[in-house]
Design an enzyme around this catalytic site. Structure first.
Site: not given
Length: 295
Positions: A176, A213
């Site tokens: 992420e 992400k």
């Protein structure tokens, strides 16, 4: 790695519910839910309150596998139970929802326009426990605040380095590298980041499976190319401070990108709501996020 869960994550329609606020963000999440800091004393009581909130979300009829693929938990939630089952087992056996664990320890101070992850001491031991708790994958966040090539490269290098440690333990990591929605040159930062990601993907061993992400990109469908990479199970999007409506509208323009929202999922939920009200509000959020995720 559970093959059934991998197939579901790769091919099924739906989105990921991020239920992983921890430490510093927990009081804020509880306050939004209607539980003031005066209602608990110390971390243990705070985490009990937040587990009650998460249990209520997870057990709600609207929290359903037909729209929700997976849920991201944090360590404390993984170690607690719902109806006599550890949370991950309840999610998978009772709900058909894949359990994922947040493993990072927060962000380091800003340097070169980015915040790397703090070191994660004891990661191997945490992953061993996660295996016992039947966790499928992991998530770890770092933040890009400026379009600084050196900083962005450092972020992507760190994400892949820790990600491969997690892959070797048999999990699917979610990398992420969030680009702050207030980054003054967000489009440029995302372009630099994508270049660094592609370089790393080209060097991965053939059997490595990872996810990303990301912040919903300024240029629609920017991540379409990496979605096709054989190493990439899924690319999911964070809401990043956008309201639910804004996040959904931006997400719907990006084909194949699915949501992994936390605040945008829970923003209208309140402790004072009756179970019927709570479920209706959650259903409205789930429905809208699902619709934006299947474009």
């Amino acid at each position: 790695m559970n093959q059934e869960q991998l197939n579901r994550m790769q091919h099924d329609k739906g989105f990921i519910a991020a239920l992983d606020q921890s430490g510093g963000s927990t009081p804020k999440a509880l306050k939004a839910y209607g539980i003031d800091e005066s209602a608990y004393h110390g971390d243990d009581e705070m985490f009990t309150r937040v587990h009650e909130m998460r249990t209520r979300i997870i057990k709600s009829p609207s929290f359903d596998k037909n729209q929700i693929l997976a849920a991201i938990l944090f360590e404390n939630t993984m170690d607690r139970q719902i109806d006599g089952l550890f949370t991950a087992d309840f999610l998978w056996t009772k709900k058909g929802i894949i359990p994922i664990l947040k493993v990072d320890k927060g962000l380091a101070e800003e340097k070169d326009g980015v915040q790397l992850m703090k070191p994660i001491p004891g990661l191997d031991a945490l992953l061993d426990r996660a295996k016992e708790r039947h966790i499928f994958g992991t998530k770890m966040r770092s933040v890009i605040k400026q379009a600084n090539p050196a900083g962005i490269r450092a972020i992507i290098d760190q994400q892949f380095e820790v990600g491969m440690q997690i892959v070797r333990k048999g999990f699917v990591p979610i990398l992420e590298p969030e680009v702050d929605i207030h980054c003054p040159d967000k489009e440029k930062a995302e372009e630099i980041m994508l270049g660094a990601i592609k370089e790393h993907l080209a060097k991965l061993p053939p059997d490595a499976k990872i996810m990303f992400k990301v912040t919903i990109p300024t240029v629609d469908n920017l991540y379409e190319e990496i979605m096709k990479d054989p190493h990439v199970v899924r690319v999911v999007a964070l809401s990043g401070g956008y309201t639910q409506d804004d996040a959904n509208e931006k997400l719907a323009r990006n084909h194949g990108l699915i949501a992994s929202f936390s605040r945008a999922l829970a923003q209208e939920l309140r402790v004072s709501q009756s179970d019927a009200e709570f479920d209706a509000v959650l259903k409205k959020a789930v429905d809208s996020i699902y619709r934006a995720s299947i474009t």
